[in-house]
Design a protein around this motif. Structure first.
Motif, mmCIF file in Angstrom:
data_model
loop_
_atom_site.group_PDB
_atom_site.id
_atom_site.type_symbol
_atom_site.label_atom_id
_atom_site.label_comp_id
_atom_site.label_asym_id
_atom_site.label_seq_id
_atom_site.Cartn_x
_atom_site.Cartn_y
_atom_site.Cartn_z
ATOM 1 N N UNK A 1 -11.932 -17.054 8.016
ATOM 2 C CA UNK A 1 -12.355 -15.955 7.144
ATOM 3 C C UNK A 1 -11.311 -15.751 6.044
ATOM 4 N N UNK A 2 -11.700 -15.978 4.795
ATOM 5 C CA UNK A 2 -10.756 -15.924 3.681
ATOM 6 C C UNK A 2 -10.137 -14.539 3.498
ATOM 7 N N UNK A 3 -10.925 -13.480 3.710
ATOM 8 C CA UNK A 3 -10.404 -12.125 3.568
ATOM 9 C C UNK A 3 -9.358 -11.804 4.610
ATOM 10 N N UNK A 4 -9.603 -12.226 5.836
ATOM 11 C CA UNK A 4 -8.647 -11.988 6.914
ATOM 12 C C UNK A 4 -7.355 -12.759 6.667
ATOM 13 N N UNK A 5 -7.485 -14.007 6.200
ATOM 14 C CA UNK A 5 -6.306 -14.820 5.924
ATOM 15 C C UNK A 5 -5.457 -14.183 4.828
ATOM 16 N N UNK A 6 -6.098 -13.697 3.777
ATOM 17 C CA UNK A 6 -5.371 -13.061 2.677
ATOM 18 C C UNK A 6 -4.661 -11.803 3.154
#
Length: 255
Positions: A189-194
């Protein structure tokens, strides 16, 4: 103002096989770790990736790994410190030669995959890799897992060390990366990684898989080029860093 380097593993195809979207990812990062031919990459791929990095003003790094094309350098191989030294010198030399031939300079070294994780735990392997880098060029930066044995070994020999954190990986309670065979080890999940990356940079802490906090230093953030949706990951990460007022600059002196 806080600042951080943003790095990505690149040139990890081989022959006619290609992985990742290097040409697109290069627009968003500040440091490229270029595969040296052992775990991935070949002569043509190294040259092509070096040229791409130079075109985008991205710092070039050698990304030496274990001799394991079939396993992408992510399988543990029982090597001696002497072998680790030789592998590092050999692979660094390949990227240096191509970079020099294109008018550039190699700026850093970051081991890959299993070699990276082995050196994070083993001081003997870490010392061998650090010595190899130092003997080739003591001005090179050494990237290693934040607070790991590789960082300590680099400091001990006199290298400028760069503490690395990972946006797209989960952590264990001892600060190591969760083994990839464990479900959820890679954050897709890109949002979680960011959000994880921002927390590590601003607060110096990461939430581990065991739900404990681990204190660390974040000089550079890695996004893996072969992570599903890698381009979205790096785009979201740049947006999140800018929104938090965190400058994205090359590791070291920020040049």
């Amino acid at each position: 103002m806080k600042q951080v380097d943003l790095n990505c593993d690149m040139g990890e195809g081989f022959g006619v096989y290609h992985t990742g979207s290097d040409s697109e990812l290069m627009k968003y990062i500040t440091s490229a770790n270029i595969a040296c031919g052992f775990h991935a990459g070949d002569a043509a791929t190294i040259r092509r990736t070096v040229k791409l990095a130079l075109e985008h003003g991205v710092a070039i790094g050698a990304h030496p790994g274990l001799p394991d094309l079939a396993g992408f350098g992510r399988r543990v191989i029982d090597i001696t410190p002497e072998e680790a030294y030789d592998m590092t010198v050999y692979q660094l030399g390949a990227v240096q030669a191509f970079t020099k031939s294109e008018g550039g300079t190699v700026r850093h070294v970051k081991p890959h995959g299993a070699l990276y994780n082995m050196a994070a735990r083993s001081r003997q392997l870490a010392d061998a890799i650090a010595e190899a880098v130092y003997r080739v060029d003591p001005s090179l930066l050494l990237f290693g897992l934040a607070g790991s044995e590789l960082i300590l070994a680099g400091k001990a020999i006199g290298l400028h060390t760069i503490n690395e954190v990972f946006a797209d990986r989960t952590y264990e309670s001892d600060g190591s990366l969760t083994p990839r065979e464990i479900a959820g080890a890679v954050i897709v999940d890109a949002g979680r990684a960011a959000a994880q990356a921002v927390k590590m940079i601003k607060e110096g802490e990461v939430q581990t898989r065991q739900q404990s906090g681990f204190i660390l230093k974040a000089d550079t953030v890695c996004v893996h080029g072969d992570t599903p949706g890698a381009l979205e990951h790096v785009q979201r990460l740049r947006e999140a860093l800018e929104a938090e007022g965190i400058a994205v600059k090359k590791a070291g002196n920020g040049a």
